[in-house]
Design a protein around this motif. Structure first.
Motif, mmCIF file in Angstrom:
data_model
loop_
_atom_site.group_PDB
_atom_site.id
_atom_site.type_symbol
_atom_site.label_atom_id
_atom_site.label_comp_id
_atom_site.label_asym_id
_atom_site.label_seq_id
_atom_site.Cartn_x
_atom_site.Cartn_y
_atom_site.Cartn_z
ATOM 1 N N LEU A 1 -6.360 -6.419 -1.283
ATOM 2 C CA LEU A 1 -4.975 -6.274 -1.739
ATOM 3 C C LEU A 1 -4.792 -6.743 -3.179
ATOM 4 O O LEU A 1 -3.816 -6.377 -3.829
ATOM 5 C CB LEU A 1 -4.025 -7.038 -0.806
ATOM 6 N N TYR B 1 -3.967 -4.074 -6.035
ATOM 7 C CA TYR B 1 -2.661 -3.537 -6.408
ATOM 8 C C TYR B 1 -2.102 -4.279 -7.626
ATOM 9 O O TYR B 1 -1.336 -3.703 -8.405
ATOM 10 C CB TYR B 1 -1.712 -3.591 -5.210
ATOM 11 N N ARG C 1 0.817 -1.217 0.000
ATOM 12 C CA ARG C 1 0.000 0.000 0.000
ATOM 13 C C ARG C 1 0.849 1.264 0.000
ATOM 14 O O ARG C 1 0.342 2.351 -0.272
ATOM 15 C CB ARG C 1 -0.954 -0.045 1.199
#
Length: 355
Positions: A105, A108, A66
């Motif tokens: 996640l 990403y 992140r």
């Protein structure tokens, strides 16, 4: 000849990369080289650097994804990621996207696809991802499709592809929409004669192999193991022996996890190597001892000279999180053969693909 430049997120200790770097098309015209990788765990990143890219350690970016500047990672033509499976495992609560820490996640990886438009990608996750949350898996696939990719989705059973372990994982292969290439799931029949028994997998480990220390067990644990037959767990041993199983060795828990003090059956593939879990879930040899980390690595098909960095528990976790090198090699070899136009044996009945 073309060499794909490979980028990775959530790279782990290098299971995917190890298989990818060994892969090449049957005619030798397509190969892979490392470009960059990312993981959040320091020991894991050191393991990756030591084994995958020792001459360019700076290409492994250690830190939370992140906080990663994806736009500055560098051009790639291939991408792999095994995004964290905590939200999707059948062992967990199936929270899916409701788990804010892990559930999103995967996005990403979508950012990487959008930024660099690699010619192909491979994404791996646990089988439970297909039923997690409320339509979460369909959202993931749609995002991958909208990023510009034709998708092939399949549940791979590692033991059918020469891996000595019953490890079932969903693997998504994406081919960029501008490529006139079609990926097919490789036919496991090609590997039908592979010896995937635990006995063979754990045989002839060199004495000087790294990460091969034997952890000393408490006397009570050794005694408990002595009552358990190969292939059994403690609950099955208790049921088989009844009152003959000593009361002081019984385990009193509300949940009976199948891997608690479970021994390998030397004549079958090992059960799944895991990263998480407390006492009693560490995998046990049929000779009344815990497996060494090198033996776990053998089951995950890492080469014997692949050295893991960190203490015993860190290494155990790294190995359990990895994608088996052999499975990675099988899938990515099929990708490279697809680009080379080689008609390799494939599953004709695979219907889980996006035309």
């Amino acid at each position: 000849m073309e060499t794909f430049k490979l980028g990775e997120l959530f790279c782990g200790p290098g299971g995917i990369a190890c298989g990818a770097l060994r892969a090449k098309s049957d005619d030798g015209s397509f190969t892979i080289e490392h470009a960059w990788a990312n993981d959040y765990d320091a020991d894991t990143c050191e393991t990756y650097r030591k084994n995958i890219c020792p001459e360019s350690p700076e290409t492994v970016h250690c830190g939370d994804v992140r906080g990663l500047d994806i736009q500055k990672l560098g051009k790639i033509t291939a991408f792999c990621y095994g995004f964290p499976c905590n939200s999707f495992s059948n062992v967990g609560k199936h929270q899916g996207f409701e788990n804010e820490k892990f559930g999103q996640l995967y996005w990403y990886g979508i950012e990487v696809l959008k930024a660099y438009q690699p010619k192909w990608f491979v994404a791996e996750n646990v089988s439970g991802i297909r039923s997690a949350g409320s339509g979460d898996f369909e959202i993931i696939l749609n995002d991958m499709h909208e990023a510009g990719y034709k998708l092939n989705v399949h549940l791979y059973k590692a033991e059918e592809y020469g891996v000595p372990q019953t490890r079932h994982r969903v693997i998504i292969v994406g081919i960029h929409k501008d490529e006139s290439v079609k990926y097919r799931v490789p036919d496991p029949a090609v590997y039908a004669k592979c010896d995937v028994t635990a006995r063979t997998a754990l045989s002839n480990i060199p004495k000087n192999a790294p990460n091969n220390e034997v952890r000393k067990l408490a006397d009570k644990v050794v005694r408990r193991l002595s009552y358990i037959n190969p292939g059994e767990n403690v609950w099955q041993a208790e049921e088989r022996l009844g009152e003959d199983f000593p009361s002081e060795l019984r385990i009193h828990t509300k949940t009976k996890i199948s891997q608690i003090h479970r021994k390998l059956d030397p004549n079958k593939p090992a059960y799944t190597v895991t990263a998480a879990g407390g006492g009693g879930t560490f995998m046990y040899h049929w000779t009344d001892r815990e497996l060494t980390n090198r033996e776990r690595a053998r089951i995950q098909t890492f080469p014997d000279d692949y050295e893991f960095v960190g203490n015993y528990s860190s290494v155990r976790k790294q190995i359990g999180m990895a994608v088996p090198c052999k499975l990675s090699e099988v899938v990515i070899t099929a990708v490279l053969n697809s680009f080379a136009g080689i008609d390799y044996p494939w599953i004709k009945a695979n219907l889980e693909e996006d035309e």
